[in-house]
Motif scaffolding. Structure first.
Motif, short mmCIF file in Angstrom:
data_model
loop_
_atom_site.label_atom_id
_atom_site.label_comp_id
_atom_site.label_asym_id
_atom_site.label_seq_id
_atom_site.Cartn_x
_atom_site.Cartn_y
_atom_site.Cartn_z
N GLU A 148 0.84 -1.19 0.00
CA GLU A 148 0.00 0.00 0.00
C GLU A 148 0.88 1.24 0.00
O GLU A 148 1.94 1.26 0.64
N VAL A 149 0.46 2.27 -0.69
CA VAL A 149 1.21 3.51 -0.80
C VAL A 149 0.65 4.54 0.16
O VAL A 149 -0.58 4.70 0.27
N TYR A 150 1.56 5.26 0.85
CA TYR A 150 1.18 6.29 1.81
C TYR A 150 1.93 7.58 1.51
O TYR A 150 3.08 7.56 1.05
N GLY A 151 1.30 8.70 1.82
CA GLY A 151 1.94 9.99 1.72
C GLY A 151 2.34 10.55 3.07
O GLY A 151 2.97 11.61 3.15
N ASP A 152 1.98 9.83 4.14
CA ASP A 152 2.23 10.27 5.52
C ASP A 152 2.65 9.05 6.34
O ASP A 152 1.87 8.09 6.47
N TYR A 153 3.86 9.08 6.89
CA TYR A 153 4.31 7.87 7.61
C TYR A 153 3.55 7.65 8.91
O TYR A 153 3.49 6.52 9.42
N ASP A 154 2.96 8.68 9.48
CA ASP A 154 2.15 8.47 10.69
C ASP A 154 0.97 7.54 10.40
O ASP A 154 0.58 6.73 11.24
N GLU A 155 0.40 7.68 9.20
CA GLU A 155 -0.69 6.79 8.81
C GLU A 155 -0.17 5.37 8.61
O GLU A 155 -0.79 4.40 9.04
N MET A 156 0.97 5.25 7.96
CA MET A 156 1.55 3.93 7.74
C MET A 156 1.85 3.22 9.05
O MET A 156 1.64 2.00 9.18
N LEU A 157 2.32 3.98 10.04
CA LEU A 157 2.74 3.37 11.31
C LEU A 157 1.56 2.90 12.16
O LEU A 157 1.76 2.21 13.16
N LYS A 158 0.35 3.23 11.76
CA LYS A 158 -0.83 2.73 12.48
C LYS A 158 -1.07 1.26 12.20
O LYS A 158 -1.82 0.60 12.93
N ARG A 159 -0.42 0.75 11.16
CA ARG A 159 -0.64 -0.66 10.80
C ARG A 159 0.05 -1.58 11.80
O ARG A 159 1.27 -1.52 11.98
N PRO A 160 -0.71 -2.45 12.46
CA PRO A 160 -0.11 -3.34 13.47
C PRO A 160 0.72 -4.46 12.87
O PRO A 160 1.54 -5.08 13.57
N ASP A 161 0.55 -4.73 11.57
CA ASP A 161 1.27 -5.85 10.97
C ASP A 161 2.71 -5.51 10.61
O ASP A 161 3.53 -6.40 10.41
N ILE A 162 3.04 -4.22 10.55
CA ILE A 162 4.41 -3.82 10.20
C ILE A 162 5.30 -3.90 11.43
O ILE A 162 5.00 -3.31 12.46
N SER A 163 6.40 -4.64 11.33
CA SER A 163 7.31 -4.77 12.47
C SER A 163 8.67 -4.14 12.22
O SER A 163 9.40 -3.84 13.17
N LEU A 164 9.04 -3.90 10.95
CA LEU A 164 10.34 -3.32 10.61
C LEU A 164 10.15 -2.23 9.56
O LEU A 164 9.39 -2.42 8.61
N VAL A 165 10.85 -1.12 9.77
CA VAL A 165 10.76 0.00 8.83
C VAL A 165 12.16 0.42 8.41
O VAL A 165 13.04 0.63 9.25
N SER A 166 12.37 0.56 7.11
CA SER A 166 13.59 1.16 6.58
C SER A 166 13.33 2.65 6.38
O SER A 166 12.37 3.03 5.69
N VAL A 167 14.17 3.48 6.98
CA VAL A 167 14.06 4.93 6.82
C VAL A 167 15.10 5.36 5.78
O VAL A 167 16.30 5.32 6.03
N CYS A 168 14.63 5.75 4.60
CA CYS A 168 15.50 6.06 3.46
C CYS A 168 15.30 7.50 2.99
O CYS A 168 15.35 7.79 1.79
N THR A 169 15.07 8.38 3.93
CA THR A 169 14.78 9.78 3.65
C THR A 169 16.05 10.63 3.83
O THR A 169 17.05 10.14 4.34
N PRO A 170 16.03 11.93 3.44
CA PRO A 170 17.19 12.79 3.66
C PRO A 170 17.55 12.90 5.14
O PRO A 170 16.70 12.69 6.03
N PRO A 171 18.81 13.23 5.44
CA PRO A 171 19.31 13.20 6.83
C PRO A 171 18.51 14.03 7.83
O PRO A 171 18.36 13.62 8.99
N PHE A 172 17.96 15.17 7.41
CA PHE A 172 17.27 16.02 8.38
C PHE A 172 15.96 15.41 8.87
O PHE A 172 15.38 15.89 9.84
#
Length: 395
Positions: free
Chosen positions: A51-75
């Protein structure tokens, strides 16, 4: 189940690694502030279930996700990583860990508070060449390290810094040292441990559309007595990276090269094939890797999760890399030798110190360039500007 935040170039390295482990993980979410980028990545790799999200707060509401790769700019590493951990997700964040030591410390504090895994990408540790280098030095077959040379040489054209967040102290936290040299700095720390002192010079030789440096050169000293030179730049034609260590009995490099000399009665060298043969035996004993680079590191992270392990030293290693980088910047700004470890009283401990001094250094460079182009005397301006930085350091 895995989610990826940020779907730029580096996200593909993570995605390919997860796809290489289909029996152990599945990418179910892609998030980007430009959702069309995430959608494009989804279609490119046929991720029908993602599923595609524009806001990671929405994505993080999913209980099935256990690991996240953060591939955004350093700031964005601090807010994105801490949001993931507070949502109960384990995190693998791209390098550099954060923009400042203060941000690293906040991330580590949240890791401890939430009892989650926080890893920082250090994919170059997971290549056969570099594992051979470390194994040979750790074996002591060549004796102790006397001198090292670390070269992180890249080529980036002027337009590289046209991207809105690149080349700024506020968004990138620095230039080539933090964003390109971090790989070799991490390897150096992995092999040698952190240095005692750092003395450095910073310059911008070819990218006047960046506030930050495109060249740095540093001398690092160690408790053992070893000295290492570290050079990073974005102006090398035929870019390459190399680590070389001259030990008591042999010189060892990655990419792999071994050369050994022994002294004649007059002090001049002759080849020492016996020591080379001993080192070759060590090299041959190192097993071949089933996986390398991002794929190997991500497989390791998943193994931790399967075993319920946290491995807090992974986040600590990411902080040490940034500490050496911070010392390089502090030395370059103040024109002085910096001793490690750096405390909270360090000039550049937090983002404000980095922004203020980095922006000032860029302004000084521009002013000096303007004055030089007009054929005026530089000494007074340089003295006044450098003095301001030194006063900032002492406050």
């Amino acid at each position: 189940m895995v989610g990826i935040i940020g779907t730029g170039v580096i996200a593909e390295a993570h995605l390919k690694a997860y796809l290489a482990l289909p029996d152990r993980c599945q990418v179910v979410a892609l998030c980007d502030i430009f959702p069309e980028k995430a959608q494009g990545l989804k279609e490119k790799y046929g991720l029908d279930a993602a599923e595609v999200y524009g806001d990671y707060d929405e994505m993080l509401k999913r209980p099935d996700i256990s690991l996240v790769s953060v591939c955004t700019p350093p700031f964005t590493h601090l807010p994105a990583s801490t949001a993931c951990m507070r949502a109960g997700k384990h995190v693998l964040v791209e390098k550099p860990m954060a923009l400042s030591l203060a941000e690293c410390d906040e991330m580590i504090a949240v890791q401890k508070e939430t009892n989650t895994y926080l890893g920082v990408v250090c994919q170059n540790r997971f290549t056969r060449e570099n594992q051979i280098l470390k194994a040979l030095i750790d074996s002591k077959t060549a004796g102790r390290v006397l001198f090292g040379q670390v070269e992180s040489f890249w080529y980036r054209g002027h337009s590289y810094y046209d991207l809105w967040w690149r080349g700024t102290w506020e968004k990138e936290g620095g230039g080539c040292t933090i964003n390109h040299g971090v790989h070799q700095i991490d390897l150096l720390n992995w092999i040698m441990g952190p240095p005692e002192t750092v003395t450095a010079v910073l310059a911008n030789a070819a990218h006047d559309n960046a506030e930050t440096e495109d060249l740095s050169a540093a001398i690092l000293t160690y408790k053992s007595g070893a000295v290492v030179t570290l050079a990073v730049n974005l102006v090398t034609h035929g870019q390459y990276q190399r680590l070389a260590f001259q030990c008591e009995k042999a010189g060892i490099s990655s990419p792999y090269q071994v050369r050994s000399s022994r002294s004649t009665d007059t002090g001049f060298p002759v080849d020492d094939p016996e020591t080379v043969a001993e080192l070759e035996k060590v090299r041959e004993s190192i097993p071949k890797l089933e996986r390398e680079s991002h794929e190997a590191q991500i497989e390791r992270v998943i193994s931790f999760m399967e075993k319920g392990e946290i491995h807090s030293e992974d986040s600590a290693d990411g902080r040490v890399a940034l500490e050496v980088i911070t010392a390089i910047y502090q030395s370059g700004f103040t024109k002085s030798t910096v001793r490690l470890p750096l405390g909270k009283d360090s000039l550049l401990y937090d983002k404000n110190g980095i922004n203020e001094n980095g922006t000032l250094a860029a302004e000084i460079r521009r002013n000096l360039s303007d004055v030089k182009n007009k054929g005026s005397v530089l000494a007074e301006k340089e003295s006044t500007s450098a003095g301001y930085i030194r006063l900032s350091y002492q406050r």
